[in-house]
Design an enzyme around this catalytic site. Structure first.
Site, PDB file in Angstrom:
ATOM      1  N   CYS A   3       0.814  -1.231   0.000  1.00  0.00           N
ATOM      2  CA  CYS A   3       0.000   0.000   0.000  1.00  0.00           C
ATOM      3  C   CYS A   3       0.843   1.275   0.000  1.00  0.00           C
ATOM      4  CB  CYS A   3      -0.949  -0.007   1.189  1.00  0.00           C
ATOM      5  SG  CYS A   3      -0.237  -0.674   2.699  1.00  0.00           S
ATOM      6  N   LYS A  33      10.392  -3.306   1.343  1.00  0.00           N
ATOM      7  CA  LYS A  33       9.394  -3.461   0.275  1.00  0.00           C
ATOM      8  C   LYS A  33       9.305  -2.163  -0.514  1.00  0.00           C
ATOM      9  CE  LYS A  33       6.230  -6.434   2.890  1.00  0.00           C
ATOM     10  NZ  LYS A  33       5.006  -6.368   3.709  1.00  0.00           N
ATOM     11  N   HIS A  44      -2.910   6.189   4.653  1.00  0.00           N
ATOM     12  CA  HIS A  44      -1.485   6.374   4.932  1.00  0.00           C
ATOM     13  C   HIS A  44      -1.038   7.746   4.417  1.00  0.00           C
ATOM     14  CE1 HIS A  44      -1.484   2.251   5.944  1.00  0.00           C
ATOM     15  NE2 HIS A  44      -0.832   1.730   4.915  1.00  0.00           N
TER      16      HIS A  44
HETATM   17  N1  LIG Z   1      -4.870  -3.742   5.107  1.00  0.00           N
HETATM   18  C1  LIG Z   1      -4.184  -3.174   4.123  1.00  0.00           C
HETATM   19  O1  LIG Z   1      -4.062  -1.929   3.991  1.00  0.00           O
HETATM   20  C2  LIG Z   1      -3.542  -4.020   3.093  1.00  0.00           C
HETATM   21  C3  LIG Z   1      -3.013  -3.392   2.005  1.00  0.00           C
HETATM   22  C4  LIG Z   1      -2.425  -4.160   1.019  1.00  0.00           C
HETATM   23  C5  LIG Z   1      -2.396  -5.509   1.167  1.00  0.00           C
HETATM   24  N2  LIG Z   1      -2.927  -6.123   2.270  1.00  0.00           N
HETATM   25  C6  LIG Z   1      -2.854  -7.574   2.340  1.00  0.00           C
HETATM   26  O2  LIG Z   1      -4.149  -8.137   2.172  1.00  0.00           O
HETATM   27  C7  LIG Z   1      -4.273  -9.310   2.954  1.00  0.00           C
HETATM   28  C8  LIG Z   1      -5.474  -9.206   3.870  1.00  0.00           C
HETATM   29  O3  LIG Z   1      -5.348  -8.054   4.688  1.00  0.00           O
HETATM   30  P1  LIG Z   1      -6.553  -7.537   5.594  1.00  0.00           P
HETATM   31  O4  LIG Z   1      -6.071  -6.279   6.189  1.00  0.00           O
HETATM   32  O5  LIG Z   1      -7.835  -7.548   4.859  1.00  0.00           O
HETATM   33  O6  LIG Z   1      -6.597  -8.714   6.736  1.00  0.00           O
HETATM   34  P2  LIG Z   1      -7.809  -9.202   7.629  1.00  0.00           P
HETATM   35  O7  LIG Z   1      -8.746  -8.085   7.881  1.00  0.00           O
HETATM   36  O8  LIG Z   1      -7.178  -9.874   8.794  1.00  0.00           O
HETATM   37  O9  LIG Z   1      -8.586 -10.298   6.733  1.00  0.00           O
HETATM   38  C9  LIG Z   1      -8.017 -11.536   6.358  1.00  0.00           C
HETATM   39  C10 LIG Z   1      -8.972 -12.278   5.426  1.00  0.00           C
HETATM   40  O10 LIG Z   1      -8.346 -13.473   4.964  1.00  0.00           O
HETATM   41  C11 LIG Z   1      -9.204 -14.598   5.228  1.00  0.00           C
HETATM   42  N3  LIG Z   1      -8.400 -15.795   5.464  1.00  0.00           N
HETATM   43  C12 LIG Z   1      -7.448 -15.979   6.403  1.00  0.00           C
HETATM   44  N4  LIG Z   1      -6.933 -17.228   6.298  1.00  0.00           N
HETATM   45  C13 LIG Z   1      -7.581 -17.827   5.272  1.00  0.00           C
HETATM   46  C14 LIG Z   1      -7.515 -19.116   4.676  1.00  0.00           C
HETATM   47  N5  LIG Z   1      -6.653 -20.040   5.124  1.00  0.00           N
HETATM   48  N6  LIG Z   1      -8.345 -19.384   3.645  1.00  0.00           N
HETATM   49  C15 LIG Z   1      -9.218 -18.466   3.181  1.00  0.00           C
HETATM   50  N7  LIG Z   1      -9.320 -17.237   3.713  1.00  0.00           N
HETATM   51  C16 LIG Z   1      -8.518 -16.914   4.744  1.00  0.00           C
HETATM   52  C17 LIG Z   1      -9.983 -14.178   6.441  1.00  0.00           C
HETATM   53  O11 LIG Z   1     -11.159 -14.966   6.573  1.00  0.00           O
HETATM   54  P3  LIG Z   1     -11.869 -15.195   8.018  1.00  0.00           P
HETATM   55  O12 LIG Z   1     -12.681 -13.961   8.298  1.00  0.00           O
HETATM   56  O13 LIG Z   1     -12.716 -16.389   7.768  1.00  0.00           O
HETATM   57  O14 LIG Z   1     -10.776 -15.414   9.006  1.00  0.00           O
HETATM   58  C18 LIG Z   1     -10.277 -12.726   6.085  1.00  0.00           C
HETATM   59  O15 LIG Z   1     -11.330 -12.672   5.125  1.00  0.00           O
HETATM   60  C19 LIG Z   1      -2.928  -9.495   3.664  1.00  0.00           C
HETATM   61  O16 LIG Z   1      -2.140 -10.352   2.871  1.00  0.00           O
HETATM   62  C20 LIG Z   1      -2.363  -8.104   3.674  1.00  0.00           C
HETATM   63  O17 LIG Z   1      -0.978  -8.117   3.713  1.00  0.00           O
HETATM   64  C21 LIG Z   1      -3.515  -5.405   3.231  1.00  0.00           C
END
Ligand SMILES: NC(=O)c1ccc[n+]([C@@H]2O[C@H](COP(=O)([O-])OP(=O)(O)OC[C@H]3O[C@@H](n4cnc5c(N)ncnc54)[C@H](OP(=O)(O)O)[C@@H]3O)[C@@H](O)[C@H]2O)c1
Length: 329
Positions: free
Chosen positions: A126, A205, A234
């Protein structure tokens, strides 16, 4: 056009669904996927309820596109399985970003690199996305030599647990912790893990991803990434040293004309970008545009974007839109 949203219950996944809906993305079937504990729950999309399915069920449905935001390990394990089923995966985790065989895409910068052969495509970090959207048009004009960036990053960048930690701390509730220290009324100069060189992984990164997206390893980048108790997006303080001299009015005009950028720079009227204003917007906001008076050919900028939108969901959806538009999927 069958689209799977993997991680549909997470912070990024939820925004992904909102962005797909808002942009009227041309999907005919939505397949929301999350972990086993969420299978059977429902999400709402365009006023209709959709059941969350397992990874295996989703793969069996052979989606055309899968938008992944479910963590790096999930992506490493399951993205190749979707690819085998003929799906094009756009992945938000860091799992594939530095793989030389995988394209790392910010549509305003390098969508032209995409071809029909790219079946796993990486969405950058991000903090990198919002910075390169601004660096690219300036690099094209003045050639960037070096970038010094310090970030002020929202807790939403860490996921649901971090938002809960901040809110719990505000209410005096002792709950699960996403950070090693309190985040409310505090600042943590620490995002992701520390590496042998003393930088954090998030900082490295920003260095490596910038070089890859801009296809130019000669651009030197040094970063300090910092978590602050903020929600909307951010912010980044960015110092850029150019090869060639620039005119400040021309810099402003280039940025105003560049896709995906909104210039908010009127200090006489106290106008500058802030996370509260960038929240739920798809653009990158730039302000505090001024010459670095301590160095020749150097510029200072303040860049703000909603990390869940342009920093994640919007960028991924824009990649998908580009693939459809160019018939690459
Ligand atoms: N937040 C940001 O600004 C941002 C920006 C860029 C990239 N990312 C990336 O995006 C990803 C998710 O981030 P987030 O902030 O959305 O995290 P989050 O709120 O913790 O959500 C994680 C999601 O992944 C699902 N999940 C976890 N383990 C899984 C599995 N084994 N199989 C299928 N689904 C699974 C969870 O489902 P459940 O609800 O069922 O647990 C939930 O829907 C990460 O890789 C992060 O690095 C985040």
């Amino acid at each position: 056009m069958k689209v799977a949203v993997v991680g549909a219950t997470g912070l990024v996944g939820t925004v992904m669904l909102k962005v797909l809906e808002e942009r009227n993305f041309p999907l005919t079937e939505l397949i929301p996927v999350a972990s086993e504990k969420s299978v059977g729950k429902e999400i709402t999309f365009k006023g209709k309820k959709f059941p969350i399915v397992s990874m295996d069920t989703a793969i069996g449905m052979r989606p055309d596109i899968a938008l992944f935001s479910a963590g790096g390990n999930t992506s490493l394990e399951h993205a190749p399985r979707f690819k085998e089923a003929g799906t094009t995966v756009i992945d938000n985790s860091s799992a594939w970003r530095m793989d030389p065989a995988i394209k790392l895409i910010v549509p305003e910068v390098n969508a032209h690199e995409l071809s029909i052969d790219n079946k796993i495509i990486a969405n950058p970090n991000c903090s990198t996305i919002q910075m390169v959207v601004v660096l690219k048009p300036l690099h094209d004009k003045y050639k960037i030599k070096r970038v010094v960036v310090s970030t002020y990053q929202s807790v939403t960048g860490t996921g649901v647990k971090a938002v809960e930690q901040l809110m719990n701390e505000r209410k005096g509730i002792d709950g699960p912790k996403a950070y090693p220290y309190e985040i409310d009324l505090n600042v943590l100069p620490h995002i992701d893990v520390f590496m042998d060189n003393g930088y954090t992984k998030e900082e490295m990164k920003m260095v490596k991803e910038t070089n890859k997206i801009m296809s130019d390893d000669s651009i030197k980048v040094t970063a300090t990434t910092v978590r602050i108790p903020v929600m909307g997006g951010h912010s980044e303080s960015v110092n850029i040293e150019f090869e060639n001299d620039f005119d400040l009015a021309e810099v402003r005009s280039i940025l105003e004309k560049s896709p995906g950028i909104i210039v908010v720079d009127d200090v006489a009227n106290l106008k500058y970008p802030m996370p509260k204003d960038a929240h739920e917007k798809d653009e990158v906001f730039v302000g505090r545009i001024r010459r670095d008076e301590s160095a020749p050919k150097a510029l200072n900028l303040w860049i703000v974007a909603d990390n869940l939108r342009k920093g994640a969901a919007t960028n991924a959806v824009q990649i998908a839109e580009y693939l459809i538009q160019k018939e690459l999927v």
